[in-house]
Design an enzyme around this catalytic site. Structure first.
Site, PDB file in Angstrom:
ATOM      1  N   GLU A 151      -2.460  -6.745   7.388  1.00 21.99           N
ATOM      2  CA  GLU A 151      -1.224  -6.526   8.118  1.00 21.99           C
ATOM      3  C   GLU A 151      -1.271  -7.220   9.481  1.00 21.99           C
ATOM      4  OE1 GLU A 151       1.763  -6.360   8.246  1.00 21.99           O
ATOM      5  OE2 GLU A 151       2.325  -4.308   7.695  1.00 21.99           O
TER       6      GLU A 151
ATOM      7  N   HIS B  38       0.824  -1.206   0.000  1.00 22.10           N
ATOM      8  CA  HIS B  38       0.000   0.000   0.000  1.00 22.10           C
ATOM      9  C   HIS B  38       0.862   1.261   0.000  1.00 22.10           C
ATOM     10  CE1 HIS B  38       0.904   1.137   4.152  1.00 22.10           C
ATOM     11  NE2 HIS B  38       0.835  -0.146   4.445  1.00 22.10           N
TER      12      HIS B  38
END
Length: 325
Positions: A177, A84
């Protein structure tokens, strides 16, 4: 800004979110291996500083993308791993106060980093990557796209891929994550995601609420490697006839993918695309022990301050976001 002796919150020691409890102490999954032949970043003989990432994303000059595609089959796939772009949770100045207090709450003084959004710089990073993909001759676009369900990865997928492809991403819970304690790793509900990214698909079993995140425990790296192997195993099983898979995820999960496939340790910056050829080994497996999946708050912050007297030093803020729910 001065604060009047803010005490550390009691929720750091109280469980208010359910943590997924695994029924077994170990899980056996296929074994994976990465190729070192086609990309400089995968070749341990090439220094990371010598990788020409700007030219064909590190593809060696004696190979073409067509050469890569010829090597792919049911057991060999090209994964395009995208980290990201810059998120609000990366706007802090590192400190014990940040680690031990600010990361455990949703935000401060109008700035929200829980399930962090992208910054203006992050949006620009995505646009640059999208342009690089579009200008790369014979670039192998993914047969299927996947993404973490956190907002910064959803935004990254949209700004990188949406104008380049007709496909849409499938959201995988395990592609997220490292989760727990830090609120940047806490996802929104399925309904919220559907409201704001109505084009995405959800993997089977995707729950309405976040059943992984806890405010009292944080996932270990060992458990994250299991998740990485599980993501790969699922994708190989579902997409036997596909050759190229796109995945937008996070530094921790991408690092664990590289680890479980035997790829060398390689840094992946914000909004960078890392192509990796991954082989699912025939008749070979690896067992992941899951008996100790979590760290406590005391593990990650053994020297927590007794009180906080100043607000966080933030260097950036979120880009405008038209929240629909």
């Amino acid at each position: 800004m001065q604060l009047s002796g803010v005490l550390l919150p009691a929720f750091l020691t109280a469980v208010t979110f359910a943590q997924v409890v695994l029924s077994d102490d170990s899980v056996t999954l296929p074994k994976f291996k990465s190729s070192t032949e086609y990309f400089d970043q995968s070749d341990p003989n090439v220094k990371p500083s010598d990788v020409n990432y700007g030219d064909n994303f590190g593809l060696k000059s004696n190979y073409s993308w067509a050469d890569v595609l010829k090597q792919l089959d049911e057991h060999h796939k090209l994964f395009l791993l995208v980290r990201h772009a810059q998120g609000v949770h990366q706007c802090n100045t590192p400190s014990t106060d940040w680690t031990c207090y600010w990361q455990t709450i949703d935000g401060y003084d109008g700035q929200v980093w829980a399930d962090a959004l992208l910054t203006p710089e992050g949006i620009s990073e995505c646009q640059q990557l999208s342009q690089q993909i579009n200008k790369t001759k014979d670039f192998p676009f993914p047969d299927h796209h996947y993404s973490s369900p956190l907002r910064r990865t959803l935004q990254t997928w949209e700004h990188v891929w949406k104008d380049l492809v007709k496909d849409v991403p499938t959201l995988k819970e395990f592609a997220r994550e490292t989760y727990g304690i830090q609120t940047e790793s806490k996802r929104h509900s399925k309904s919220y995601i559907k409201e704001n990214w109505d084009y995405v698909n959800f993997e089977a079993g995707f729950t309405e609420d976040d059943e992984l995140w806890s405010n009292s425990t944080r996932e270990t790296g060992k458990h994250r490697k299991y998740r990485a192997a599980s993501v790969l195993s699922d994708i190989f099983e579902v997409h036997k006839n596909d050759k190229v898979i796109g995945l937008v995820s996070h530094s921790g999960l991408i690092g664990s993918i590289l680890d479980v496939v035997g790829h060398r340790d390689y840094p992946v910056d914000n909004a960078k695309l890392l192509p990796v050829i991954i082989q699912k080994k025939k008749h070979k497996t690896k067992t992941y022990k899951l008996d100790d999946p979590d760290k406590t708050f005391e593990d990650i912050c053994p020297d927590k301050p007794s009180q906080i007297t100043e607000g966080p030093e933030l260097t950036c803020s979120a880009a405008p976001f038209d929240e629909r729910a």
